[in-house]
Design a protein around this motif. Structure first.
Motif, PDB file in Angstrom:
ATOM      1  N   ASP A  66       0.670  -1.140  -0.104  1.00  0.00           N
ATOM      2  CA  ASP A  66      -0.051  -0.033   0.127  1.00  0.00           C
ATOM      3  C   ASP A  66       0.997   1.215   0.044  1.00  0.00           C
ATOM      4  N   LYS A 118      -3.654   5.204   0.101  1.00  0.00           N
ATOM      5  CA  LYS A 118      -3.750   5.570  -1.234  1.00  0.00           C
ATOM      6  C   LYS A 118      -4.043   4.290  -2.240  1.00  0.00           C
ATOM      7  N   SER A 119      -4.110   3.245  -1.452  1.00  0.00           N
ATOM      8  CA  SER A 119      -4.312   2.144  -2.432  1.00  0.00           C
ATOM      9  C   SER A 119      -5.435   1.054  -2.216  1.00  0.00           C
ATOM     10  N   TRP A 134     -10.373   2.729  -4.899  1.00  0.00           N
ATOM     11  CA  TRP A 134     -10.049   3.286  -6.156  1.00  0.00           C
ATOM     12  C   TRP A 134      -9.497   4.719  -5.901  1.00  0.00           C
ATOM     13  N   ALA A 135      -8.946   5.314  -7.057  1.00  0.00           N
ATOM     14  CA  ALA A 135      -8.047   6.346  -6.773  1.00  0.00           C
ATOM     15  C   ALA A 135      -8.545   7.417  -7.778  1.00  0.00           C
ATOM     16  N   SER A 148      -6.942   1.916  -7.822  1.00  0.00           N
ATOM     17  CA  SER A 148      -6.153   2.011  -6.798  1.00  0.00           C
ATOM     18  C   SER A 148      -4.388   1.537  -7.078  1.00  0.00           C
TER      19      SER A 148
END
Length: 326
Positions: free
Chosen positions: A153, A199-200, A203-204, A269
């Motif tokens: 991650d 951030k993983s 989704w991003a 992500s």
């Protein structure tokens, strides 16, 4: 055989058992504890292996499932499952050993109640002296159980010693290891972690704020930006990474120098950084072909306290001369 004294034989066996009854009970407790530990270990190991094998098989499925379960998510599930298995194994071992010791001491006519009271006092003293270690372990277990972070991650950690950002390499029960973009490996105590920004997970979103000249045709620029992003999202190399079509959110800010237009794209992500770099290159080439030059946004105006602080910090430090004749 007809003249064998069976009554005397069984009487001798009974006397032997009565004499060593406590020893047989102790052996029974030890054997029972060992068998119970083995059975529970097999059950835990099979559950963990089944979860891990299921995740591995899931990575070979078709495109739609790959969108909802990225490799980083699979790694996190495997890591969390194995960590839980290790913790359960340890807890099971210590619980069975503790119960077996208490039963054996009871068979040896020790005062188990007094021993438990003494062990409780000793445990309280050790817990008070090692409360930071206990805090680290409890916080680490909660982070693993709640899936706050996992191996692979990209995270931003806020700890009592300051912020740490990078890729998680190891999630331990007491310490989490994070490697930053410069290659430095940070050891962060779990008990010191206050906030976790992951951030993983899920989704991003790729967010690109692109300045355009104030006098440019805003509608035409937005159309070119959106067409470029849409064409990139349709390419086989990036199609599986894009979750939703790109969108233009409009003008983010207006100044005398430029109009800042925001373009967004929802992606898997962990892929947002590569997607953002590739998208910036394509947008640059599209604007060059369109004849739109990105204006410079380098003007900085400071006054008051901010200006004085900036001026003071920008001065070259003056090193006092060495001692001289005064």
């Amino acid at each position: 055989m007809d003249g064998f004294d069976w009554a005397g034989f069984w009487a001798g066996v009974g006397s032997f058992l009565a004499t060593y009854e406590a020893a047989f009970r102790i052996v029974g407790v030890i054997v029972g504890a060992a068998v119970l530990r083995w059975v529970l270990g097999v059950v835990i190991r099979r559950v963990v292996d089944r979860v891990v094998s299921g995740v591995k098989k899931a990575q070979n499925v078709e495109h739609t499932v790959e969108l909802s379960a990225s490799p980083l998510h699979a790694v996190r599930v495997v890591q969390r499952t194995r960590t839980m298995g290790t913790v359960l194994n340890n807890l099971t071992t210590w619980a069975i050993v503790a119960v077996a010791i208490v039963l054996v001491l009871g068979e040896l006519n020790f005062s188990v109640t007094a021993l438990i009271a003494s062990a409780g006092i000793l445990g309280a003293a050790l817990g008070f002296g090692a409360q930071n270690v206990v805090k680290d372990m409890l916080n680490g277990l909660f982070m693993v159980f709640e899936d706050q972070l996992g191996v692979g991650d990209i995270v931003e950690l806020q700890s009592t010693q300051g912020p740490v950002s990078g890729v998680v390499e190891i999630v331990g029960v007491r310490v989490t290891q994070v490697r930053d973009v410069g290659g430095v490996l940070w050891y962060v105590r779990n008990g010191e972690i206050i906030n976790v920004g992951n951030k993983s997970q899920g989704w991003a979103r790729v967010i690109i704020d692109l300045p355009a000249p104030y006098t440019s045709d805003v509608d035409e620029v937005q159309r070119v930006l959106l067409d470029t992003a849409t064409a990139m999202a349709a390419e086989p190399e990036y199609k599986r990474k894009v979750l939703e079509p790109p969108e233009i959110w409009g003008i983010e800010s207006i100044s005398a120098e430029a109009l800042v237009i925001r373009l967004v794209m929802k992606v898997r992500s962990g892929d947002q950084f590569d997607m953002a770099r590739a998208l910036r290159l394509r947008l640059k080439l599209a604007l060059d072909e369109m004849g739109v030059a990105v204006p410079s946004l380098n003007r900085i105006v400071m006054d008051g306290i901010d200006a004085r602080e900036a001026a003071r910090s920008s001065r070259r430090p003056v090193t006092p001369p060495e001692d001289s004749d005064l």
